[in-house]
Structures are given as C-alpha cells and as structure tokens.
Design a protein around this motif. Structure first.
Motif, mmCIF file in Angstrom:
data_model
loop_
_atom_site.group_PDB
_atom_site.id
_atom_site.type_symbol
_atom_site.label_atom_id
_atom_site.label_comp_id
_atom_site.label_asym_id
_atom_site.label_seq_id
_atom_site.Cartn_x
_atom_site.Cartn_y
_atom_site.Cartn_z
ATOM 1 N N TYR A 1 0.408 -5.780 1.285
ATOM 2 C CA TYR A 1 -0.182 -5.059 2.068
ATOM 3 C C TYR A 1 -0.332 -5.392 3.548
ATOM 4 O O TYR A 1 -0.433 -6.669 4.046
ATOM 5 C CB TYR A 1 -1.913 -5.244 1.322
ATOM 6 C CG TYR A 1 -1.973 -4.317 0.402
ATOM 7 C CD1 TYR A 1 -2.876 -2.867 0.511
ATOM 8 C CD2 TYR A 1 -1.406 -4.300 -0.806
ATOM 9 C CE1 TYR A 1 -3.192 -2.030 -0.284
ATOM 10 C CE2 TYR A 1 -1.712 -3.277 -1.741
ATOM 11 C CZ TYR A 1 -2.393 -2.329 -1.684
ATOM 12 O OH TYR A 1 -2.867 -1.407 -2.608
ATOM 13 N N ASN B 1 0.952 -1.350 0.165
ATOM 14 C CA ASN B 1 -0.092 -0.053 0.053
ATOM 15 C C ASN B 1 0.920 1.212 -0.125
ATOM 16 O O ASN B 1 1.605 1.613 1.027
ATOM 17 C CB ASN B 1 -0.901 -0.155 1.175
ATOM 18 C CG ASN B 1 -1.929 1.383 1.161
ATOM 19 O OD1 ASN B 1 -1.864 2.119 0.462
ATOM 20 N ND2 ASN B 1 -2.478 1.252 2.309
ATOM 21 N N ALA C 1 0.181 3.926 2.776
ATOM 22 C CA ALA C 1 0.294 3.751 4.188
ATOM 23 C C ALA C 1 1.347 4.695 4.782
ATOM 24 O O ALA C 1 2.164 5.183 3.854
ATOM 25 C CB ALA C 1 0.804 2.299 4.386
ATOM 26 N N ASP D 1 -5.520 -2.457 7.350
ATOM 27 C CA ASP D 1 -5.918 -1.127 7.407
ATOM 28 C C ASP D 1 -5.454 -0.463 8.702
ATOM 29 O O ASP D 1 -5.802 -1.093 9.768
ATOM 30 C CB ASP D 1 -7.403 -0.862 6.993
ATOM 31 C CG ASP D 1 -7.789 -1.162 5.412
ATOM 32 O OD1 ASP D 1 -6.819 -1.171 4.716
ATOM 33 O OD2 ASP D 1 -8.993 -1.559 5.325
ATOM 34 N N GLU D 2 -5.103 0.854 8.687
ATOM 35 C CA GLU D 2 -5.021 1.559 9.826
ATOM 36 C C GLU D 2 -5.724 2.711 9.883
ATOM 37 O O GLU D 2 -5.451 3.791 9.461
ATOM 38 C CB GLU D 2 -3.311 1.944 9.897
ATOM 39 C CG GLU D 2 -2.353 0.556 9.919
ATOM 40 C CD GLU D 2 -1.019 1.128 9.540
ATOM 41 O OE1 GLU D 2 -0.867 1.782 8.933
ATOM 42 O OE2 GLU D 2 -0.250 0.299 9.862
ATOM 43 N N GLN E 1 -3.810 7.020 12.541
ATOM 44 C CA GLN E 1 -2.282 6.803 12.093
ATOM 45 C C GLN E 1 -1.355 6.797 13.292
ATOM 46 O O GLN E 1 -1.715 7.265 14.457
ATOM 47 C CB GLN E 1 -1.955 8.180 11.451
ATOM 48 C CG GLN E 1 -2.441 8.231 10.005
ATOM 49 C CD GLN E 1 -2.134 7.100 8.986
ATOM 50 O OE1 GLN E 1 -0.997 6.726 9.250
ATOM 51 N NE2 GLN E 1 -2.916 6.341 8.240
ATOM 52 N N SER F 1 3.984 9.174 3.650
ATOM 53 C CA SER F 1 3.393 8.021 3.236
ATOM 54 C C SER F 1 4.448 7.156 2.235
ATOM 55 O O SER F 1 5.636 7.795 2.174
ATOM 56 C CB SER F 1 2.447 8.185 1.831
ATOM 57 O OG SER F 1 2.909 8.822 0.921
#
Length: 332
Positions: A276, A211, A214, A279-280, A283, A249
């Motif tokens: 991958y 990703n 991220a 999901d976060e 942050q 990122s």
C-alpha cells in the motif's frame, strides 16, 4: 543538413523509443551513457549500428561540456534521472545529484557550449505530489511528496529560469506514468501484465498487490516520446502536460490483463498491505487541453490497447524462455 540530437538516459525506456523515433525522422543520434551503464544496453542493442554512444555523466560538468562541444547537437533531450520513487527515499542525496543538480550542470553546459540548441527536460507528475486540484494543468502548484518529486521540481524550475534568463529554447514536458514492454518489472503496470502472462503459462500462481482502488493516469511510452519531439519543433519554447487525460484503477488494469488471457483475476490476486502507498485524496490526472490545442497531440493508444500490447509481449517473451525455466511455481 542532417539534424543532430543528443539523448541522455538513452538506455532507459523513453530514451530507446526516442532514439528510434529520431532515427526514423533522419536524425543523427548521439546517446550519453555513463561508463557504469555500458553493461545495461539491452533496450538499445538493436540500435548499435545506427547511433553513436558518447561517454559522459550528469555528475561531471566537464564531460557534459566536452560531449556538447564534440557533437554540436541541434536538439538535446534530458531523460536521465534516478526515477524509481521508493529508491529516492533510501538514496535522497544521489537522487538529488542526478535528477536535480545534474540538470543544472547540463543547462549550464548548453549555455556555454551550444546556446542555440533546443532543450527538452523530462519533468514528472510527481512534482504535483498532493495537488489541490484535479485534473492538473500546467498552472497547477507544485507540492511534491517525495525526494524524487522534489528533485524534479528543482530541475523544472531551473529549466524555466534558464529559458527566461538566457533566452534558451528550453522546455519541460510534465509526463504522467507511461508504460511499455521496456518498462521494468518493479513498476506495477508491467508487474501485472507480466505476472498475468506467467500465470497463464503456468510459471506463477499468484500476484501480490496493494490498494486495488488506487488510480493512475497511464499512457504508452511511444506516444509520450512523440510529444517530446513535437515540443522541440515549435517556434517558441513552452511547457506541456503529457498524459492520457483519464484515470484507471489498479483493479481495472488487473481485470483487463487477466480477461485478455481468459483468467478470472480474483482466483490469483492477493492483496498485501505491504504494497500500500499513502492515501491520495486528490487524483493525479493530467489535463491535456493545452497540448492538444497547441501541438495537435493526443495519445494514439487506448488503455485497453496498451494493456493487451504488453500482455502479448510478455507472453511471447516468456514462451521463448519456458524451456529454460526450472523448478516449481513461484509467487510474484
């Protein structure tokens, strides 16, 4: 009188930089190394004639007590752990033994053999896991999401409890991701800078990543170890976030690294779902207000400076190896 410092995890990225810093400040430095680690001394090979390596293991309480009794350090820095998060899922019990229970053994050894020593425990932003706020501060609740984070949370709270129960000078530095040319290539930051250098030199043709959106809080390892040292120079022990205080990122990182070597990253980067991570929604980014206010510490290297420093290192190292590279181009 010359100060003495004992470092566990001497052969790692942080241990090697910390040893350099302490030597510059006139310390006598002892490094705790497992017998099985003696073949992995590359990061400290330039320090062999300046430091003393002592044999011990976080799995063996007696060896820790013997080392502390023998060396009588005034400062002890515990930087040793099984620190690769994916490996903590395949070896959760071993991660717990070194990263969690090993700290209990070390704290108890300090209490019994050198209770006036100052102790630094390397905590980690992984203790926050999926936090309920961003940025995270020293008061943010721990919600670890992997065995490594769970082990670090245990070690953190054991350090706090020993400080409170036994009045030890014991601190936790909650470090966010910190990088350097001594970082392993399995970590995404070094993977990107090294592969950008390889592509520039014709040694690779593509870079596979997950990703690109991220985000991480990245800082320079040299800045981080300076904060560790500063924490043990205060009158009273306390815990601090060690971070850059900002996020970038993976895309920012890729663009910065490839731009630095005059390449268009979009021509070389392949997004692979296999890389991958979950999901976060919140942050991970550290609030560094407290450490700036109380210790007057802040990162000396910007994100861009760190990227360029690492690309420069990888270019130089790879150019030295070019004559030894055989075969066709490879994918990384």
């Amino acid at each position: 009188m010359t100060k003495k410092a004992l470092i566990t995890g001497l052969t790692g990225q942080d241990g090697s930089y910390l040893a350099e810093l302490l030597l510059e400040k006139g310390y006598q430095v002892f490094g705790l190394v497992r017998r099985s680690s003696t073949s992995n001394l590359e990061r400290i090979s330039h320090l062999f004639d300046k430091i003393k390596i002592v044999s011990g293991d976080l799995l063996d309480q007696c060896s820790l007590m013997d080392v502390i009794t023998e060396t009588q350090p005034s400062e002890i820095y515990n930087l040793a752990s099984q620190s690769y998060v994916p490996l903590s899922w395949t070896q959760p019990a071993l991660t717990a033994e070194y990263t969690a229970i090993g700290v209990s053994r070390l704290l108890e050894s300090i209490r019994r053999c050198r209770p006036d020593a100052k102790f630094y425990q390397a905590s980690s932003s992984e203790v926050f896991g999926q936090p309920d706020e961003s940025p995270q501060s020293e008061r943010t609740a721990f919600r670890p999401r992997n065995p490594y984070g769970v082990a670090k949370a245990y070690a953190h709270w054991m350090t706090v409890n020993y400080r409170q129960q036994y009045n030890l000078y014991a601190c936790c530095g909650i470090t966010y991701t910190h990088e350097s040319p001594r970082r392993g290539t399995e970590f995404v930051f070094r993977k990107i800078t090294r592969t950008a250098a390889m592509i520039k030199l014709g040694l690779a043709k593509e870079l596979k990543l997950g990703n690109l959106d991220a985000r991480r809080d990245w800082c320079y390892a040299k800045d981080a170890v300076h904060a560790m040292w500063m924490m043990l120079q205060q009158e009273q022990p306390d815990d601090f976030i060690i971070a850059s205080g900002e996020t970038h990122s993976v895309r920012d990182l890729v663009e910065c690294a490839f731009n630095y070597v005059d390449l268009n990253w979009q021509d070389y980067v392949v997004v692979d779902p296999a890389f991958y991570r979950p999901d976060e929604p919140v942050q991970l980014v550290g609030c560094i207000y407290k450490i700036k206010a109380e210790l007057s510490w802040k990162p000396q290297y910007s994100f861009k400076q760190l990227v360029e420093l690492m690309v420069d290192h990888d270019l130089q190292e790879l150019r030295g190896k070019e004559s030894h590279v055989e075969g066709a181009l490879v994918s990384t």
